[in-house]
Design a protein around this motif. Sequence first.
Motif, PDB file in Angstrom:
ATOM      1  N   UNK A  56     -43.558  12.178 -11.879  1.00  0.00           N
ATOM      2  CA  UNK A  56     -42.205  11.627 -11.956  1.00  0.00           C
ATOM      3  C   UNK A  56     -41.486  12.113 -13.212  1.00  0.00           C
ATOM      4  N   UNK A  57     -40.169  12.244 -13.119  1.00  0.00           N
ATOM      5  CA  UNK A  57     -39.388  12.712 -14.263  1.00  0.00           C
ATOM      6  C   UNK A  57     -38.073  11.948 -14.336  1.00  0.00           C
ATOM      7  N   UNK A  58     -37.548  11.832 -15.521  1.00  0.00           N
ATOM      8  CA  UNK A  58     -36.204  11.287 -15.722  1.00  0.00           C
ATOM      9  C   UNK A  58     -35.232  12.444 -15.578  1.00  0.00           C
ATOM     10  N   UNK A  59     -34.220  12.312 -14.725  1.00  0.00           N
ATOM     11  CA  UNK A  59     -33.317  13.445 -14.519  1.00  0.00           C
ATOM     12  C   UNK A  59     -32.210  13.451 -15.566  1.00  0.00           C
ATOM     13  N   UNK A  60     -31.808  14.660 -15.968  1.00  0.00           N
ATOM     14  CA  UNK A  60     -30.674  14.783 -16.889  1.00  0.00           C
ATOM     15  C   UNK A  60     -29.584  15.649 -16.269  1.00  0.00           C
ATOM     16  N   UNK A  61     -28.333  15.306 -16.608  1.00  0.00           N
ATOM     17  CA  UNK A  61     -27.214  16.178 -16.247  1.00  0.00           C
ATOM     18  C   UNK A  61     -26.592  16.683 -17.546  1.00  0.00           C
ATOM     19  N   UNK A  62     -25.453  17.322 -17.457  1.00  0.00           N
ATOM     20  CA  UNK A  62     -24.864  17.946 -18.656  1.00  0.00           C
ATOM     21  C   UNK A  62     -24.324  16.910 -19.647  1.00  0.00           C
ATOM     22  N   UNK A  63     -24.163  15.655 -19.191  1.00  0.00           N
ATOM     23  CA  UNK A  63     -23.626  14.595 -20.071  1.00  0.00           C
ATOM     24  C   UNK A  63     -24.737  13.750 -20.697  1.00  0.00           C
ATOM     25  N   UNK A  64     -25.958  13.938 -20.272  1.00  0.00           N
ATOM     26  CA  UNK A  64     -27.075  13.095 -20.695  1.00  0.00           C
ATOM     27  C   UNK A  64     -27.313  13.232 -22.200  1.00  0.00           C
ATOM     28  N   UNK A  65     -27.604  12.074 -22.861  1.00  0.00           N
ATOM     29  CA  UNK A  65     -27.879  12.088 -24.306  1.00  0.00           C
ATOM     30  C   UNK A  65     -29.374  11.855 -24.536  1.00  0.00           C
ATOM     31  N   UNK A  66     -30.106  12.906 -24.849  1.00  0.00           N
ATOM     32  CA  UNK A  66     -31.559  12.812 -25.013  1.00  0.00           C
ATOM     33  C   UNK A  66     -31.942  11.956 -26.218  1.00  0.00           C
ATOM     34  N   UNK A  67     -31.186  12.115 -27.309  1.00  0.00           N
ATOM     35  CA  UNK A  67     -31.530  11.386 -28.535  1.00  0.00           C
ATOM     36  C   UNK A  67     -31.404   9.882 -28.313  1.00  0.00           C
ATOM     37  N   UNK A  68     -30.282   9.451 -27.717  1.00  0.00           N
ATOM     38  CA  UNK A  68     -30.077   8.014 -27.482  1.00  0.00           C
ATOM     39  C   UNK A  68     -31.096   7.478 -26.476  1.00  0.00           C
TER      40      UNK A  68
END
Length: 205
Positions: free
Chosen positions: A58-70
Motif C-alpha cells: 500500500x502507498x499514500x498517493x501524491x499529486x502536484x499539490x501534495x505537501x510531503x513535509x506537512x
Amino acid sequence: MAKLYFYYSAMNAGKSTSLLQSAFNYRERGMNTIIYSSIIDDRYQIGYVTSRLGINSPAVVFDTKFDFFEDVKSRIKNNTVQCVFVDEAQFLKKVQVRQLCRIVDELDIPVLTYGLRSDFKGEPFEGSIYLLTWADKNQELKTVCHCGKKATMNMRIAEDGSVCEEGDQIAIGGNELYISTCRKHFYEKKPGVIKDVGRNFTYII
Ligand SMILES: [Zn+2]
C-alpha cells in the motif's frame, strides 16, 4: 545523519522492486515506514506500489499539490517514522523535492526516492533534475539495451510500432509502450524488434 537518496534509471530496471525490498527490510526490523506513489501512475492500482515481479505494498498517493513535509510532520505526532520512500519521483515538483530535503534536514528521517531520469524525448523530468542536484546520494539502477549496452534512455512506441517524437511528457497507460535503450540507439530510433500481438505489444530482443 539522515540522507536524501535518489535511485534513478531507465524504464523497467526494477525501481519499484528495489523500493519494496528496502521497505521490507525496514519493516522486518520493526521499523515504521511511509511509502508514497504518484497519482499520475495508474498502470496498477492507485494507492499501491506494484513491482512487475508481482509484489506490491500500500502507498499514500501524491499529486502536484501534495505537501510531503506537512504530511510526515503530522504522522510523527502519533508514530515514529524511520524511513520515507517515494516511487515515481520524476513526477515531483521542485517545491516537493525541497520538502523532502527538509524531512531529511529538519526531521532527521532518511528519504529514498526512485524515478526516471529522462522522458521519451530525452528531456529531464522536473523531479529528477532537483533530486540529482540536491540528493546526498545518487545511484543508478542499471538495465540493458537490446545491443547489450547499458540502457539510459526511454523510447515511446506508438501502437503502429513507430517511435514517438511528439506528445505530452506524461502519457501513462493507453496502448503505448516504453522501451529502454542506450543513447546511441535512442537517437538512431532503433528500439530493436517489436512484435504487435493483438492489442498488446511484445518486445523481442
Ligand atoms: Zn543499444
